[in-house]
Design an enzyme around this catalytic site. Structure first.
Site, PDB file in Angstrom:
ATOM      1  N   LYS A  22       0.841  -1.211   0.000  1.00 19.28           N
ATOM      2  CA  LYS A  22       0.000   0.000   0.000  1.00 19.28           C
ATOM      3  C   LYS A  22       0.866   1.247   0.000  1.00 19.28           C
ATOM      4  O   LYS A  22       0.657   2.169  -0.789  1.00 19.28           O
ATOM      5  CB  LYS A  22      -0.908   0.012   1.236  1.00 19.28           C
ATOM      6  CG  LYS A  22      -1.533   1.366   1.522  1.00 19.28           C
ATOM      7  CD  LYS A  22      -2.447   1.335   2.716  1.00 19.28           C
ATOM      8  CE  LYS A  22      -1.794   1.625   4.046  1.00 19.28           C
ATOM      9  NZ  LYS A  22      -1.462   3.043   4.293  1.00 19.28           N
ATOM     10  N   ARG A 122       1.021  14.585  13.622  1.00 14.51           N
ATOM     11  CA  ARG A 122       1.421  14.376  12.237  1.00 14.51           C
ATOM     12  C   ARG A 122       1.451  15.660  11.409  1.00 14.51           C
ATOM     13  O   ARG A 122       0.701  15.820  10.445  1.00 14.51           O
ATOM     14  CB  ARG A 122       0.536  13.320  11.583  1.00 14.51           C
ATOM     15  CG  ARG A 122       0.553  12.026  12.369  1.00 14.51           C
ATOM     16  CD  ARG A 122      -0.098  10.908  11.648  1.00 14.51           C
ATOM     17  NE  ARG A 122       0.717  10.357  10.584  1.00 14.51           N
ATOM     18  CZ  ARG A 122       0.358   9.297   9.869  1.00 14.51           C
ATOM     19  NH1 ARG A 122      -0.775   8.712  10.102  1.00 14.51           N
ATOM     20  NH2 ARG A 122       1.139   8.847   8.928  1.00 14.51           N
ATOM     21  N   ASP A 304       4.858   0.520  12.239  1.00 16.84           N
ATOM     22  CA  ASP A 304       3.581  -0.060  11.820  1.00 16.84           C
ATOM     23  C   ASP A 304       3.399  -1.495  12.311  1.00 16.84           C
ATOM     24  O   ASP A 304       2.315  -2.057  12.176  1.00 16.84           O
ATOM     25  CB  ASP A 304       3.457  -0.022  10.287  1.00 16.84           C
ATOM     26  CG  ASP A 304       3.180   1.384   9.771  1.00 16.84           C
ATOM     27  OD1 ASP A 304       2.868   2.270  10.586  1.00 16.84           O
ATOM     28  OD2 ASP A 304       3.295   1.590   8.549  1.00 16.84           O
TER      29      ASP A 304
HETATM   30  C1  UD1 Z   1       4.625   6.717   6.473  1.00 14.00           C
HETATM   31  C2  UD1 Z   1       3.718   5.526   6.336  1.00 14.00           C
HETATM   32  C3  UD1 Z   1       3.230   5.062   7.701  1.00 14.00           C
HETATM   33  C4  UD1 Z   1       4.408   4.821   8.643  1.00 14.00           C
HETATM   34  C5  UD1 Z   1       5.344   6.022   8.678  1.00 14.00           C
HETATM   35  C6  UD1 Z   1       6.610   5.776   9.470  1.00 14.00           C
HETATM   36  C7  UD1 Z   1       2.666   5.933   4.178  1.00 14.00           C
HETATM   37  C8  UD1 Z   1       1.427   6.284   3.434  1.00 14.00           C
HETATM   38  N1  UD1 Z   1       2.568   5.919   5.530  1.00 14.00           N
HETATM   39  O1  UD1 Z   1       3.842   7.776   7.029  1.00 14.00           O
HETATM   40  O2  UD1 Z   1       2.494   3.853   7.529  1.00 14.00           O
HETATM   41  O3  UD1 Z   1       3.925   4.597   9.957  1.00 14.00           O
HETATM   42  O4  UD1 Z   1       5.714   6.382   7.323  1.00 14.00           O
HETATM   43  O5  UD1 Z   1       7.274   4.665   8.986  1.00 14.00           O
HETATM   44  O6  UD1 Z   1       3.692   5.633   3.603  1.00 14.00           O
HETATM   45  N2  UD1 Z   1       6.710  14.382  10.890  1.00 14.00           N
HETATM   46  C9  UD1 Z   1       6.831  15.708  11.202  1.00 14.00           C
HETATM   47  N3  UD1 Z   1       6.713  16.628  10.193  1.00 14.00           N
HETATM   48  C10 UD1 Z   1       6.478  16.268   8.893  1.00 14.00           C
HETATM   49  C11 UD1 Z   1       6.376  14.900   8.590  1.00 14.00           C
HETATM   50  C12 UD1 Z   1       6.496  13.961   9.602  1.00 14.00           C
HETATM   51  O7  UD1 Z   1       7.028  16.070  12.356  1.00 14.00           O
HETATM   52  O8  UD1 Z   1       6.399  17.166   8.027  1.00 14.00           O
HETATM   53  C13 UD1 Z   1       6.823  13.363  11.964  1.00 14.00           C
HETATM   54  C14 UD1 Z   1       5.536  12.537  12.108  1.00 14.00           C
HETATM   55  O9  UD1 Z   1       4.569  13.192  12.912  1.00 14.00           O
HETATM   56  C15 UD1 Z   1       6.057  11.249  12.722  1.00 14.00           C
HETATM   57  C16 UD1 Z   1       7.445  11.100  12.073  1.00 14.00           C
HETATM   58  O10 UD1 Z   1       7.800  12.406  11.609  1.00 14.00           O
HETATM   59  O11 UD1 Z   1       6.187  11.392  14.114  1.00 14.00           O
HETATM   60  C17 UD1 Z   1       7.492  10.125  10.920  1.00 14.00           C
HETATM   61  O12 UD1 Z   1       6.554  10.501   9.942  1.00 14.00           O
HETATM   62  P1  UD1 Z   1       6.688  10.168   8.400  1.00 14.00           P
HETATM   63  O13 UD1 Z   1       7.926   9.365   8.181  1.00 14.00           O
HETATM   64  O14 UD1 Z   1       6.495  11.420   7.605  1.00 14.00           O
HETATM   65  O15 UD1 Z   1       5.436   9.228   8.165  1.00 14.00           O
HETATM   66  P2  UD1 Z   1       4.391   9.283   6.985  1.00 14.00           P
HETATM   67  O16 UD1 Z   1       5.072   9.523   5.688  1.00 14.00           O
HETATM   68  O17 UD1 Z   1       3.239  10.152   7.360  1.00 14.00           O
END
Ligand code: UD1
Length: 417
Positions: A22, A122, A304
């Protein structure tokens, strides 16, 4: 709203075929916005709610999506819009990934800022900072983020390695003529899959899988055919289900290296995990030995799989600790597991699990996708009947899960309420 009725306690046995990823399919589908030519994408888990929402996002922006089984063809249809609709973004945070390709191609984009969700705030500040590093100007209007100013290739440095931000910036850089370097990039396999897709389209992406990614973009990108990698989180969930029920399951269509961190921990806890070409066999007898675990970005233990791991550790012969370092609020499943007799104390980013000899069935509720997976693991291992509500969370990420589980001997049925 559907629920699952599960009569637990049957060891699962047999073969299960794992679907396409996914989290790899999502950005790859969105990357089709970078070209007006048709793209063929195979091994897409097309029955998942998040993937169906992605089709709607692409259609709202102007693409046509044809689906046949797990094969998806994305065609040009109408001139592309440079805004994403709020009703879709609020249902799926990953829709913010349209910002990268659209901003890069058209120099302007408007996307609603997604709210928080059950597992944390997030924010998308890392994405925005990345675009600003390439020259975008940001404006906020009515809860929408507007990015304007044409991007130019350059150097992006993330304060932490966000998966989504890395994908967003890679897609933006792919359509910019010149070289963009992304420093402190995420290293997940889904990023490597996207890098392969973008390279086939005509950008040259090197370093994906490491923490510095270099993208040599091209102004015109072409349509390509691509096969999505297997879903490592579905893989891990089935490995844990097999072990928790004391069964023996062969997983087919998988990439064993991508679940290495889990395999190591499962072996330490007493499971037999055998890796082969495109397959993994997991078997287990009795209760696991308690093993401490901390989540970390890839190649560490995936956040996850933290919830389903906790469900298994609830049955351990002693006390284990689980530390969640990626998301700030990802222990919602602990209370639901408690309703089944698990003994879990959560304090800050750590859960302490005192294993019990058995869990017992109860009415419980999924609070998010992976919490839902944990409840499946627990319910299938438990004595008695469990009713799992809010199955729509599980449907976001597990394709035909009850059908796959039934084929392994699980007693699970979906009821409409
Ligand atoms: C992706 C996955 C999700 C997985 C996560 C971490 C997809 C669709 N989802 O989510 O299943 O759990 O990676 O492996 O691929 N953060 C910030 N600022 C930002 C972006 C992120 O502070 O601009 C923080 C988030 O709140 C979180 C951490 O960074 O605590 C990791 O997030 P991120 O790696 O961005 O996860 P996603 O891409 O949302």
């Amino acid at each position: 709203m559907d629920r699952f009725i599960i009569d637990g306690g049957t060891p699962l046995r047999g073969d299960v075929r794992i679907s396409g990823s996914k989290n790899a399919a999502l950005p790859i589908l969105i990357a089709t916005l970078l070209t007006d030519e048709s793209c063929v994408i195979e091994n897409v888990p097309t029955r998942l709610r998040d993937i169906r929402l992605t089709f709607r996002v692409l259609e709202a922006i102007g693409k046509r999506v044809d689906v046949s089984g797990s094969r998806v063809v994305v065609h040009a249809n109408k001139p592309l819009k440079t805004r994403a609709p709020y009703d879709l973004v609020k249902q799926m945070r990953a829709s913010v990934l349209v910002a990268g390709p659209l901003l890069s191609r058209f120099g302007w984009v408007r996307v609603p800022i997604p709210g928080g969700c059950a597992i944390g705030l997030r924010p998308i500040d890392i994405h925005i900072q990345g675009f600003q590093d390439l020259g975008a100007r940001r404006v906020l209007d009515q809860g929408d983020l507007i990015l304007d100013s044409p991007l130019r290739p350059g150097r992006v440095r993330f304060k932490s390695p966000s998966v989504g931000a890395t994908e967003n910036l890679m897609m933006a850089a792919a359509a910019l003529e010149g070289t963009t370097t992304i420093v402190n990039a995420a290293r997940e396999p889904e990023i490597e899959d996207l890098a392969g897709f973008l390279t086939d389209m005509g950008a040259k992406v090197t370093g994906a899988g490491g923490s510095t990614i270099v993208v040599r973009g091209a102004r015109r990108l072409k349509g390509v055919s691509h096969r999505v990698i297997p879903d490592r989180i579905e893989t891990g969930t089935f490995m844990l289900v097999a072990a928790a029920t004391g069964g023996r399951v062969r997983l087919l269509g998988v990439e064993p290296a991508q679940v290495h961190a889990l395999s190591v921990k499962m072996r330490a806890a007493g499971a037999v995990v055998r890796e082969g070409q495109g397959q993994i066999v997991v078997s287990m007898k009795g209760r696991p030995v308690p093993v401490a675990m901390a989540t970390a970005p890839y190649p560490g233990f995936p956040t996850d799989l933290q919830a389903p791991w906790m469900a298994w550790m609830s049955l351990a012969q002693g006390r284990s600790r689980i530390k969640e370092t990626v998301f700030e609020n990802r222990f919602m499943h602990a209370a639901e597991l408690g309703r089944m007799g698990a003994r879990i104390a959560v304090s800050g980013d750590t859960g302490v699990v005192q294993g019990v000899p058995a869990l017992s069935g109860a009415p419980i509720m999924a609070s998010d996708l992976r919490a839902g997976a944990a409840l499946l693991v627990a319910a299938l291992a438990a004595h008695g009947r469990t009713s799992v509500a809010r199955v729509y969370h599980i449907d976001r990420g597990y394709e035909r899960v009850e059908i796959k589980l039934r084929a392994l001997g699980a007693r699970i049925k979906r009821v409409k309420t």
